[in-house]
Design a protein around this motif. Sequence first.
Motif, PDB file in Angstrom:
ATOM      1  N   ARG A 188       0.829  -1.211   0.000  1.00 52.00           N
ATOM      2  CA  ARG A 188       0.000   0.000   0.000  1.00 52.00           C
ATOM      3  C   ARG A 188       0.861   1.258   0.000  1.00 52.00           C
ATOM      4  O   ARG A 188       0.562   2.239  -0.703  1.00 52.00           O
TER       5      ARG A 188
ATOM      6  N   ARG B 175     -11.626  -7.299  -6.911  1.00 47.64           N
ATOM      7  CA  ARG B 175     -11.445  -7.771  -5.537  1.00 47.64           C
ATOM      8  C   ARG B 175     -11.306  -9.292  -5.601  1.00 47.64           C
ATOM      9  O   ARG B 175     -12.003  -9.951  -6.362  1.00 47.64           O
TER      10      ARG B 175
ATOM     11  N   ASN C 237     -10.122  -9.456   3.838  1.00 51.42           N
ATOM     12  CA  ASN C 237     -10.517  -8.050   3.867  1.00 51.42           C
ATOM     13  C   ASN C 237      -9.354  -7.131   3.514  1.00 51.42           C
ATOM     14  O   ASN C 237      -9.514  -6.151   2.766  1.00 51.42           O
ATOM     15  N   ALA C 238      -8.182  -7.436   4.052  1.00 52.84           N
ATOM     16  CA  ALA C 238      -7.009  -6.602   3.800  1.00 52.84           C
ATOM     17  C   ALA C 238      -6.597  -6.658   2.325  1.00 52.84           C
ATOM     18  O   ALA C 238      -6.219  -5.636   1.733  1.00 52.84           O
TER      19      ALA C 238
ATOM     20  N   ASN D 105      -8.604  -7.331  -0.256  1.00 52.34           N
ATOM     21  CA  ASN D 105      -9.612  -6.588  -1.016  1.00 52.34           C
ATOM     22  C   ASN D 105      -9.426  -5.083  -0.889  1.00 52.34           C
ATOM     23  O   ASN D 105      -9.552  -4.332  -1.871  1.00 52.34           O
ATOM     24  N   ASN D 106      -9.114  -4.626   0.314  1.00 47.74           N
ATOM     25  CA  ASN D 106      -8.898  -3.191   0.521  1.00 47.74           C
ATOM     26  C   ASN D 106      -7.680  -2.694  -0.252  1.00 47.74           C
ATOM     27  O   ASN D 106      -7.675  -1.561  -0.761  1.00 47.74           O
TER      28      ASN D 106
ATOM     29  N   ASP E  10      -8.726  -2.283  -3.799  1.00 47.99           N
ATOM     30  CA  ASP E  10      -9.489  -1.042  -3.941  1.00 47.99           C
ATOM     31  C   ASP E  10      -8.560   0.172  -4.013  1.00 47.99           C
ATOM     32  O   ASP E  10      -8.789   1.089  -4.815  1.00 47.99           O
TER      33      ASP E  10
END
Length: 267
Positions: free
Chosen positions: A143, A177, A194-195, A197-198, A201
Amino acid sequence: MKPPTLMRALSALVLAAAVALGGAGAAQAATLTATPAYVALGDSYSSGVGAGSYDSASGDCKRSTRAYPALWAAAHHPSAFAFTACSGARTGDVLSSQLGPLNSATGLVSISIGGNDAGFGDTMSTCVMSDDASCLQRIDQARAFAQNELPAKLDQVYGAIRAKAPAAHVVVLGYPRFYRTGGFCIGLSDTKRNAINNAADLLDSITAKRAADHGFAFADVRTTFTGHELCSGSAWLNSVTLPVDESYHPTAAGQSGGYLPVFSSAA
């Protein structure tokens, strides 16, 4: 002797029909050749890794006849089609080895790029093989790269595309995703899913912003992949599979049902 009036009328009708048919044929031929030259750039999501049916001449680039660029070209018959997307490609690879076919006559360009720069493969390997903490740490690194370094790299690529193909309509495609979240799923924990997929995004939002700033269209495949993520029961993505490089890549259904309609709408 002049032909009778009826014969003259029939002759005129036949001539008019022939002209009309000839005109229709010319119009049809013009339609078939009106689709502009198309160049497909990018990484494995554009080359079609995971979809099978690879062109042997493409070697390790693994360009598939089931990838969205090949499917679109087969349906629309562009005046020329160059498919240079390649498995494992990063932004630097696009700049160094994929832009050759672009020129002033290029009318359409597609590209997906940036995932490998951000360490997609290593991130997924870490999350599959390690605990939640290690996975989250690796995702944080990806990220940070996506936020701090990737925008400039995308700018270089997009600027080079525009310089070489000034008249082209450019479509930048994003990434889906990967996981359906919530509930039990064999493999990764919901925390990891979840991480991941985020992070996808975030990558899409950065890519969309850079594309818009260059006047390019952004094709968001998250819409079409909804309901077809891993753990959904109807996945359009490979999970861990052999060959390993096909893991976490769209299947043939993901290319035709996930990528192709979004690209077709934006093209």
